[in-house]
Motif scaffolding. Structure first.
Motif, PDB file in Angstrom:
ATOM      1  N   PRO A   1     -36.014 -38.433 -15.397  1.00  0.00           N
ATOM      2  CA  PRO A   1     -35.757 -39.857 -15.579  1.00  0.00           C
ATOM      3  C   PRO A   1     -34.267 -40.156 -15.689  1.00  0.00           C
ATOM      4  N   LEU A   2     -33.921 -41.399 -15.359  1.00  0.00           N
ATOM      5  CA  LEU A   2     -32.515 -41.793 -15.356  1.00  0.00           C
ATOM      6  C   LEU A   2     -31.897 -41.662 -16.745  1.00  0.00           C
ATOM      7  N   SER A   3     -32.626 -42.047 -17.782  1.00  0.00           N
ATOM      8  CA  SER A   3     -32.079 -41.958 -19.147  1.00  0.00           C
ATOM      9  C   SER A   3     -31.774 -40.512 -19.529  1.00  0.00           C
ATOM     10  N   ASP A   4     -32.659 -39.577 -19.132  1.00  0.00           N
ATOM     11  CA  ASP A   4     -32.407 -38.168 -19.442  1.00  0.00           C
ATOM     12  C   ASP A   4     -31.210 -37.642 -18.666  1.00  0.00           C
ATOM     13  N   ARG A   5     -31.055 -38.076 -17.422  1.00  0.00           N
ATOM     14  CA  ARG A   5     -29.894 -37.628 -16.643  1.00  0.00           C
ATOM     15  C   ARG A   5     -28.599 -38.142 -17.243  1.00  0.00           C
ATOM     16  N   ILE A   6     -28.603 -39.394 -17.721  1.00  0.00           N
ATOM     17  CA  ILE A   6     -27.399 -39.949 -18.356  1.00  0.00           C
ATOM     18  C   ILE A   6     -27.069 -39.186 -19.636  1.00  0.00           C
ATOM     19  N   PHE A   7     -28.109 -38.909 -20.447  1.00  0.00           N
ATOM     20  CA  PHE A   7     -27.877 -38.188 -21.695  1.00  0.00           C
ATOM     21  C   PHE A   7     -27.356 -36.783 -21.429  1.00  0.00           C
ATOM     22  N   ARG A   8     -27.965 -36.093 -20.462  1.00  0.00           N
ATOM     23  CA  ARG A   8     -27.511 -34.735 -20.149  1.00  0.00           C
ATOM     24  C   ARG A   8     -26.072 -34.746 -19.641  1.00  0.00           C
ATOM     25  N   SER A   9     -25.718 -35.714 -18.835  1.00  0.00           N
ATOM     26  CA  SER A   9     -24.344 -35.800 -18.324  1.00  0.00           C
ATOM     27  C   SER A   9     -23.362 -36.074 -19.447  1.00  0.00           C
TER      28      SER A   9
ATOM     29  N   VAL B   1     -23.712 -35.361 -22.676  1.00  0.00           N
ATOM     30  CA  VAL B   1     -23.580 -34.167 -23.512  1.00  0.00           C
ATOM     31  C   VAL B   1     -22.741 -33.106 -22.812  1.00  0.00           C
ATOM     32  N   GLY B   2     -22.955 -32.937 -21.518  1.00  0.00           N
ATOM     33  CA  GLY B   2     -22.151 -31.972 -20.770  1.00  0.00           C
ATOM     34  C   GLY B   2     -20.675 -32.322 -20.757  1.00  0.00           C
ATOM     35  N   LEU B   3     -20.369 -33.623 -20.597  1.00  0.00           N
ATOM     36  CA  LEU B   3     -18.964 -34.048 -20.621  1.00  0.00           C
ATOM     37  C   LEU B   3     -18.340 -33.808 -21.989  1.00  0.00           C
ATOM     38  N   CYS B   4     -19.100 -34.065 -23.053  1.00  0.00           N
ATOM     39  CA  CYS B   4     -18.572 -33.808 -24.394  1.00  0.00           C
ATOM     40  C   CYS B   4     -18.289 -32.319 -24.592  1.00  0.00           C
ATOM     41  N   GLY B   5     -19.196 -31.463 -24.115  1.00  0.00           N
ATOM     42  CA  GLY B   5     -18.960 -30.031 -24.232  1.00  0.00           C
ATOM     43  C   GLY B   5     -17.741 -29.579 -23.456  1.00  0.00           C
ATOM     44  N   ILE B   6     -17.590 -30.109 -22.241  1.00  0.00           N
ATOM     45  CA  ILE B   6     -16.408 -29.761 -21.436  1.00  0.00           C
ATOM     46  C   ILE B   6     -15.143 -30.268 -22.098  1.00  0.00           C
ATOM     47  N   LEU B   7     -15.214 -31.469 -22.694  1.00  0.00           N
ATOM     48  CA  LEU B   7     -14.035 -32.034 -23.366  1.00  0.00           C
ATOM     49  C   LEU B   7     -13.609 -31.159 -24.538  1.00  0.00           C
ATOM     50  N   VAL B   8     -14.582 -30.651 -25.298  1.00  0.00           N
ATOM     51  CA  VAL B   8     -14.246 -29.771 -26.419  1.00  0.00           C
ATOM     52  C   VAL B   8     -13.550 -28.510 -25.919  1.00  0.00           C
ATOM     53  N   LEU B   9     -14.075 -27.927 -24.853  1.00  0.00           N
ATOM     54  CA  LEU B   9     -13.454 -26.721 -24.298  1.00  0.00           C
ATOM     55  C   LEU B   9     -12.051 -27.011 -23.782  1.00  0.00           C
ATOM     56  N   VAL B  10     -11.868 -28.174 -23.157  1.00  0.00           N
ATOM     57  CA  VAL B  10     -10.544 -28.534 -22.640  1.00  0.00           C
ATOM     58  C   VAL B  10      -9.556 -28.717 -23.774  1.00  0.00           C
ATOM     59  N   VAL B  11      -9.993 -29.383 -24.845  1.00  0.00           N
ATOM     60  CA  VAL B  11      -9.093 -29.600 -25.993  1.00  0.00           C
ATOM     61  C   VAL B  11      -8.729 -28.261 -26.641  1.00  0.00           C
ATOM     62  N   MET B  12      -9.722 -27.395 -26.844  1.00  0.00           N
ATOM     63  CA  MET B  12      -9.443 -26.087 -27.442  1.00  0.00           C
ATOM     64  C   MET B  12      -8.518 -25.269 -26.547  1.00  0.00           C
ATOM     65  N   GLY B  13      -8.793 -25.276 -25.257  1.00  0.00           N
ATOM     66  CA  GLY B  13      -7.908 -24.552 -24.346  1.00  0.00           C
ATOM     67  C   GLY B  13      -6.507 -25.129 -24.321  1.00  0.00           C
ATOM     68  N   GLY B  14      -6.405 -26.469 -24.382  1.00  0.00           N
ATOM     69  CA  GLY B  14      -5.084 -27.092 -24.402  1.00  0.00           C
ATOM     70  C   GLY B  14      -4.290 -26.723 -25.643  1.00  0.00           C
ATOM     71  N   ILE B  15      -4.962 -26.685 -26.789  1.00  0.00           N
ATOM     72  CA  ILE B  15      -4.275 -26.285 -28.022  1.00  0.00           C
ATOM     73  C   ILE B  15      -3.783 -24.848 -27.919  1.00  0.00           C
ATOM     74  N   GLY B  16      -4.652 -23.968 -27.426  1.00  0.00           N
ATOM     75  CA  GLY B  16      -4.245 -22.575 -27.280  1.00  0.00           C
ATOM     76  C   GLY B  16      -3.090 -22.394 -26.320  1.00  0.00           C
ATOM     77  N   LEU B  17      -3.135 -23.098 -25.177  1.00  0.00           N
ATOM     78  CA  LEU B  17      -2.044 -22.988 -24.209  1.00  0.00           C
ATOM     79  C   LEU B  17      -0.743 -23.557 -24.762  1.00  0.00           C
ATOM     80  N   PHE B  18      -0.829 -24.667 -25.487  1.00  0.00           N
ATOM     81  CA  PHE B  18       0.376 -25.250 -26.088  1.00  0.00           C
ATOM     82  C   PHE B  18       1.016 -24.290 -27.081  1.00  0.00           C
ATOM     83  N   LEU B  19       0.190 -23.709 -27.972  1.00  0.00           N
ATOM     84  CA  LEU B  19       0.728 -22.767 -28.947  1.00  0.00           C
ATOM     85  C   LEU B  19       1.295 -21.525 -28.271  1.00  0.00           C
ATOM     86  N   ALA B  20       0.619 -21.057 -27.225  1.00  0.00           N
ATOM     87  CA  ALA B  20       1.115 -19.877 -26.515  1.00  0.00           C
ATOM     88  C   ALA B  20       2.443 -20.164 -25.820  1.00  0.00           C
TER      89      ALA B  20
END
Length: 336
Positions: free
Chosen positions: A24-32, A34-53
């Protein structure tokens, strides 16, 4: 005529509906989302690590491995190292988690298993309130109230279990009486305060997992004649093993990075020692907080390099905790 219409209407009602295999469309929106939030967390963590390095490159290029083996922090002599800082960080964190773990486990078991139902909501609210208290309040309480009282416990530990290196205090035998200032501003006092700060977080995780223990297995254990403690030992604790590990590691990660409360209590000292009862220690977070305002370009790079080490150390602990939780999944020990 009537029967024909009834049969036709019944045929319309009994006609099977079309089942779509697509999501269903609502499930696809929710999954997308949640996936974007997970990717955003990884990007922020990676950005912090790269900045400190990136910011740590000048320090590591000039000092090399001596940055990890040097004990002193003397910018004017170009002697900057974090071995004593890491030792103080680990000492405070270990003291905090050794005290916080049994407290968190006991509080979570009491709320979920022993507390009357009408009191549980109040106790949960108080536990959440402890987690919401600012760290500076804990630090002030520890400095003005706890420290003058707990030095007597520190002296008792030094007198009775001083044969353990962690509780050995070097005293002056020529001084009459006992030197109270030897036991103040220590890693032990800072660890006790940090333990009270991280305990609510660990207890909240454990309590949530304990509350989800299967009711059927609880009733089965009681039906076989088990006591309440027997139910906890055979059902609740095995089921909540993952929550216990996860809550403990969450508290350990918080203890490693605590800043203000530790900064208000400890007396900064770049000493590499075993004893947690003696005056003076330093942690990575307090080093950064205390020296960042007066630091120049190279010192800032060194402080950020210390932050990178703490970042990687915390990331390693959280990764190990995730692996342990995955191997001891809640409920795995209770499955037949």
């Amino acid at each position: 005529m009537f029967d024909d219409r009834t049969q036709a209407a019944g045929a319309d009602v009994d006609r099977p509906r079309q089942i779509s295999a697509s999501m269903p469309l609502s499930d696809r929106i929710f999954r997308s989302a949640v996936g974007l939030c997970g990717i955003l967390v990884l990007v922020v963590m990676g950005g912090i690590g790269l900045f400190l390095a990136y910011q740590s490159v000048p320090t590591l290029r000039v000092l090399g491995w001596s940055f990890f083996t040097e004990r002193e922090w003397l910018p004017e002599q170009n002697r900057l190292g974090i071995v004593a800082v890491l030792a103080g960080t680990v000492q405070v964190a270990i003291v905090a988690i050794v005290i916080a773990f049994p407290l968190a486990l006991g509080v979570s078991l009491f709320i979920s298993e022993y507390a009357p139902r009408r009191w549980r909501r109040t106790l949960i609210a108080l536990l959440d309130l402890m987690a919401a208290v600012p760290s500076v309040v804990y630090g002030l309480w520890g400095f003005f109230f706890l420290q003058p009282q707990i030095i007597y416990l520190s002296r008792w530990l030094a007198d009775h279990v001083g044969w353990i290196p962690a509780f050995r205090v070097r005293t002056d035998p020529t001084v009459q009486g006992w030197e109270q200032n030897l036991y103040t501003s220590s890693a032990f006092i800072a660890g006790v305060v940090v333990a009270l700060m991280v305990m609510p977080f660990a207890a909240a995780v454990m309590r949530e997992v304990f509350a989800q223990a299967p009711l059927a297995e609880r009733e089965g254990a009681l039906a076989l004649g088990s006591t309440r403690w027997g139910v906890i030992r055979t059902v609740v604790l095995p089921f909540g093993r993952g929550g216990i590990i996860g809550g403990t590691m969450l508290g350990l990660g918080r203890a490693l990075g605590e800043t203000i409360a530790v900064l208000l209590i400890i007396s900064p000292a770049f000493d590499l020692k075993w004893s947690v009862l003696e005056r003076g220690t330093i942690t990575v977070s307090t080093l950064i907080a205390g020296r960042f305002g007066d630091a120049n370009g190279f010192q800032i790079s060194a402080l950020l390099a210390a932050g990178l080490v703490l970042f990687l150390f915390t990331l390693l602990i959280n990764t190990l905790a995730s692996l342990l939780v995955a191997r001891s999944r809640s409920g795995a020990a209770t499955e037949i």
